[in-house]
Design an enzyme around this catalytic site. Structure first.
Site, PDB file in Angstrom:
ATOM      1  CD  GLU A 186      38.062  11.102 -16.587  1.00  0.00           C
ATOM      2  OE1 GLU A 186      38.463  11.555 -17.512  1.00  0.00           O
ATOM      3  OE2 GLU A 186      37.505  10.812 -15.834  1.00  0.00           O
ATOM      4  CE  LYS A 243      40.101   2.567 -14.749  1.00  0.00           C
ATOM      5  NZ  LYS A 243      40.725   3.645 -15.925  1.00  0.00           N
ATOM      6  NE  ARG A 303      53.833  -5.996 -13.983  1.00  0.00           N
ATOM      7  CZ  ARG A 303      54.625  -5.451 -15.313  1.00  0.00           C
ATOM      8  NH1 ARG A 303      54.847  -3.663 -14.721  1.00  0.00           N
ATOM      9  NH2 ARG A 303      53.893  -6.121 -15.897  1.00  0.00           N
ATOM     10  CG  HIS A 327      23.138  25.510 -34.797  1.00  0.00           C
ATOM     11  ND1 HIS A 327      22.313  26.209 -35.946  1.00  0.00           N
ATOM     12  CD2 HIS A 327      23.925  24.760 -36.041  1.00  0.00           C
ATOM     13  CE1 HIS A 327      22.305  25.886 -36.819  1.00  0.00           C
ATOM     14  NE2 HIS A 327      23.349  25.256 -36.906  1.00  0.00           N
ATOM     15  CD  GLU A 344      38.316  10.063 -23.397  1.00  0.00           C
ATOM     16  OE1 GLU A 344      39.135  10.280 -22.853  1.00  0.00           O
ATOM     17  OE2 GLU A 344      37.143  10.066 -23.320  1.00  0.00           O
ATOM     18  CB  CYS A 349      50.766 -11.266 -14.920  1.00  0.00           C
ATOM     19  SG  CYS A 349      49.966 -11.843 -16.289  1.00  0.00           S
ATOM     20  CD1 TRP A 361      45.575  -7.937 -18.004  1.00  0.00           C
ATOM     21  CD2 TRP A 361      44.435  -7.242 -16.246  1.00  0.00           C
ATOM     22  NE1 TRP A 361      44.239  -7.042 -18.465  1.00  0.00           N
ATOM     23  CE2 TRP A 361      44.431  -6.451 -17.294  1.00  0.00           C
ATOM     24  CE3 TRP A 361      44.890  -6.989 -14.913  1.00  0.00           C
ATOM     25  CZ2 TRP A 361      43.298  -5.322 -17.156  1.00  0.00           C
ATOM     26  CZ3 TRP A 361      44.188  -5.795 -14.648  1.00  0.00           C
ATOM     27  CH2 TRP A 361      43.145  -4.908 -15.673  1.00  0.00           C
ATOM     28  CG  ASN A 408      54.125  -9.913 -18.274  1.00  0.00           C
ATOM     29  OD1 ASN A 408      52.800  -9.879 -18.301  1.00  0.00           O
ATOM     30  ND2 ASN A 408      54.723  -9.017 -17.948  1.00  0.00           N
ATOM     31  N   GLY A 409      52.564 -12.706 -20.294  1.00  0.00           N
ATOM     32  CA  GLY A 409      52.940 -12.068 -21.953  1.00  0.00           C
ATOM     33  C   GLY A 409      51.548 -12.774 -22.363  1.00  0.00           C
ATOM     34  CE  LYS A 447      40.660  10.548 -19.799  1.00  0.00           C
ATOM     35  NZ  LYS A 447      39.002  10.243 -19.884  1.00  0.00           N
TER      36      LYS A 447
HETATM   37  C1  AGP Z   1      37.160   8.032 -18.178  1.00  0.00           C
HETATM   38  O1  AGP Z   1      37.681   8.922 -17.265  1.00  0.00           O
HETATM   39  C2  AGP Z   1      35.658   7.643 -16.284  1.00  0.00           C
HETATM   40  N1  AGP Z   1      36.928   6.718 -16.403  1.00  0.00           N
HETATM   41  C3  AGP Z   1      34.881   6.892 -16.766  1.00  0.00           C
HETATM   42  O2  AGP Z   1      34.078   7.715 -17.646  1.00  0.00           O
HETATM   43  C4  AGP Z   1      34.698   6.040 -17.936  1.00  0.00           C
HETATM   44  O3  AGP Z   1      35.167   5.951 -18.808  1.00  0.00           O
HETATM   45  C5  AGP Z   1      33.510   4.685 -17.140  1.00  0.00           C
HETATM   46  O4  AGP Z   1      32.742   4.453 -16.312  1.00  0.00           O
HETATM   47  C6  AGP Z   1      32.929   3.617 -18.086  1.00  0.00           C
HETATM   48  O5  AGP Z   1      33.449   2.688 -17.581  1.00  0.00           O
HETATM   49  P1  AGP Z   1      33.818   1.270 -17.999  1.00  0.00           P
HETATM   50  O6  AGP Z   1      34.605   1.616 -19.905  1.00  0.00           O
HETATM   51  O7  AGP Z   1      35.109   1.025 -17.105  1.00  0.00           O
HETATM   52  O8  AGP Z   1      32.601   0.787 -18.299  1.00  0.00           O
END
Ligand code: AGP
Length: 617
Positions: free
Chosen positions: A497, A612, A27, A513, A490, A2, A74, A100-101, A494
């Site tokens: 994206e 996000k 935050r 393959h 993953e 928070c 938060w 906060n905590g 990264k």
């Molecule tokens: C990951 O870096 C991306 N922001 C995206 O793939 C994300 O993981 C996906 O949209 C799932 O989001 P969530 O974990 O909030 O459900």
């Protein structure tokens, strides 16, 4: 995580507090609140959501009060609501607290205070602190010693600020585990969770350490340690721009969040493994998976687990498949949520469906959960945003407690998801055939992960140098086996994206393959090859790539002298248990993608075309 703000000084507190809250809103923005001391009265306002809602609730008036505290939340304990918003008050509405905590022993303190006729209004852990100070004041009389005595009863993490209308010329602040600092201005003091709310007023800052508290009056401050009494605390001069501070001096939120992983993982472990390790408790403490006896027993009896999630959370699910099958012997299937609900999934009451989501709002995952509910399956969740829809709609679940993740690319939420999923694997395993010794060994090693990650973060400069050597390539193949196959996926995500460079994650055994056809001197490969049970297999894959003139960048275990003879470049990670290597191997991949994106001049915090939280199907 928070945001706390406090003010005492020559100016009107309200404008400083509101401005401070806006600076700290990244935050947490589940609710906001303010309490201003004005002529032995307290002006107290709280609102759901953003600080702007709080402003509209207060309206045009500017109170004259020169002392006040404020908070942007938060949510951790208790859903986002006005009644759960801070500041929280004592029964006699004279003491107000922002926090906060997490207070771990709040339930036991709460029931003790209830016996002493304290009446609780909220579901939060924080409200306990206000009532505890009120109770202590019956003996201690002054505010400082009442707070000091209350802190002795608290277990967990806190950054707090306290005002009391009976003592209108002081604010008491304290810290243990959560950041708290205050700025020393000209005839004023500004309290905050980070420097971003202070730097507009002064750059002379006093940083409280864990176990310290301070009494701040209109013209002075005195810092004390709970253990050893008075501390002669000097100010630190901070030369950051206000925007910089919000990133704690990091150039981007993504880098800050990569560096926050040791703390985020410690937060995910807090209150969940110590009893298991030190006091021989049967299994890790995951209260969220035992909201009631029925669900607890239902989880004991499940015979199949289906994980539904998207993007990075989907890859966390793939790692969990290995962990849960290994620890608990329960068959696990991992489904991309967007496919799951349009298939005809076979579900019954012996199947649990586990949703993994940082935001808790991803539409595909939410709809998959609703589909599972429709088909009578038990639904569970691993979620970072408290009070989010998936958290509310699943039957039971566990929060990451990784804190707000602002960078669109998920980093600390991913590693804290892996930690929570491993705790679930241990918990399910201990309810089945996993021995206490095996469980304790994994949990003990898990507690070492934060410091092992610190060690990898120490190689950031070297990783940046390696990136500059490879930034001209337009294609990558990321390869791993077993626990690190999902980490290869993953890593590729990264790179895609953050730097918009084509990268393909692949099971290293599958490479021959098909994908090996793409390999030449302009198509490098990134191998995750820790010293584990499939090490030799991955090495032979590397040699197949080298035989075709491909470049190889490897992530390998410290002390592995063979690897540098095969790979062109190697990034070393500390030795740990095979099951935990994903938590370490992903860190160099996050830094690699970050530096590649920055070197190509892209906004790594808000990559193009991404959001996000994807709240549309
Ligand atoms: C990951 O870096 C991306 N922001 C995206 O793939 C994300 O993981 C996906 O949209 C799932 O989001 P969530 O974990 O909030 O459900």
């Amino acid at each position: 995580m928070c945001g706390i703000v406090g003010y005492i000084g020559k100016n009107k507190a309200q404008p400083v507090l509101i401005e401070g809250l806006k600076r700290l809103e990244y935050r947490g923005y589940d609710s906001a609140g303010i309490s201003i001391l004005e002529k032995s009265k307290v002006k107290h306002f709280r609102a759901l959501g953003r600080v702007s809602n709080l402003e509209s609730k207060i309206g045009e008036k500017i109170f004259d009060g020169r002392v006040g505290i404020a908070h942007t939340r938060w949510a951790t304990h208790g859903k986002p609501s006005v009644v759960n918003a801070h500041p929280h008050a004592s029964c006699d509405k004279s003491i107000f607290v922002v926090h906060n905590g997490i207070i771990e022993n709040y339930l036991e303190l709460r029931s003790g205070l209830k016996k002493k006729r304290h009446v609780f209004k909220s579901e939060t852990d924080t409200e306990v602190v206000a009532h505890l100070i009120e109770e202590k004041q019956k003996k201690q009389k002054d505010l400082f010693n009442s707070v000091k005595s209350a802190l002795a009863d608290l277990r967990g993490a806190y950054g707090i600020a306290v005002i009391d209308k009976k003592f209108p010329d002081e604010i008491i602040v304290a810290r243990k585990g959560s950041p708290l600092l205050f700025g020393v201005g000209k005839d004023e003091f500004i309290i905050s969770s980070d420097a971003s709310a202070i730097l507009g007023h002064t750059n002379k800052i006093v940083y409280l350490n864990d176990g310290e508290l301070a009494k701040i009056t209109r013209d002075d401050y005195r810092v004390f340690s709970l253990e050893s009494g008075y501390v002669n605390k000097k100010t630190t001069k901070v030369n950051w721009s206000q925007d910089g501070a919000q990133k704690d001096g990091f150039a981007h939120y993504m880098l800050k969040e990569i560096y926050e992983q040791p703390q985020a993982i410690a937060n995910s472990l807090q209150g969940r493994v110590n009893h298991f390790i030190d006091e021989g408790l049967v299994r890790p403490t995951l209260g969220g998976l035992a909201p009631n006896r029925d669900i607890e027993n239902h989880i004991k009896k499940i015979e199949r687990l289906v994980i539904v999630s998207c993007g990075t959370s989907y890859y966390a699910g793939l790692v969990a498949e290995y962990m849960i099958e290994e620890c608990a012997g329960i068959p696990v299937e991992v489904e991309t949520a967007s496919e799951f609900r349009y298939r005809k999934p076979i579900l019954n009451s012996k199947t649990a469906v586990l949703a993994i989501s940082q935001s808790g709002e991803t539409a595909d995952t939410l709809e998959a959960i609703r589909e599972a509910k429709l088909k009578g399956a038990l639904t569970l969740g691993v979620v970072n945003v408290v009070g989010s829809t998936i958290a509310r709609e699943t039957d039971a679940g566990v929060y990451n407690h990784a804190g707000p993740e602002i960078g669109v690319a998920s980093t600390k939420a991913f590693t804290s998801q892996l930690v929570v999923l491993l705790l679930i694997a241990l918990s399910l395993g201990r309810q089945r055939d996993m021995s206490f010794i095996d469980g304790k060994e994994v949990a003990t090693e898990l507690k070492r992960i934060p410091q092992l990650i610190e060690a990898i973060l120490g190689q950031d400069k070297e990783i940046k140098k390696i990136v500059s050597k490879y930034s001209k390539y337009k294609n990558w193949l990321c390869l791993g086996r077993k626990y690190n196959f999902p980490i290869a996926l993953e890593g590729a995500l990264k790179i895609k994206e953050i730097s918009y460079v084509h990268a393909e994650g692949y099971a290293a055994g599958e490479m021959k393959h098909g994908p090996i056809a793409m390999i030449d001197k302009n198509f490098p490969s990134l191998f995750i090859v820790p010293k584990d049970s499939v090490y030799e297999k991955v090495i032979s894959g590397m040699e197949e790539i080298k035989a075709r003139g491909g470049k190889v960048l490897a992530i390998a275990t410290e002390g592995d002298s063979l690897i540098s003879k095969i790979a062109d470049d190697v990034i070393y990670i500390p030795k740990t248990l095979e099951m935990l290597t994903p938590l370490l191997a992903v860190i160099p991949l996050q830094l690699f993608a970050y530096h590649l994106g920055v070197s190509l001049g892209y906004d790594v915090d808000k990559p193009r075309n991404l959001a996000k939280s994807v709240t549309v199907e």
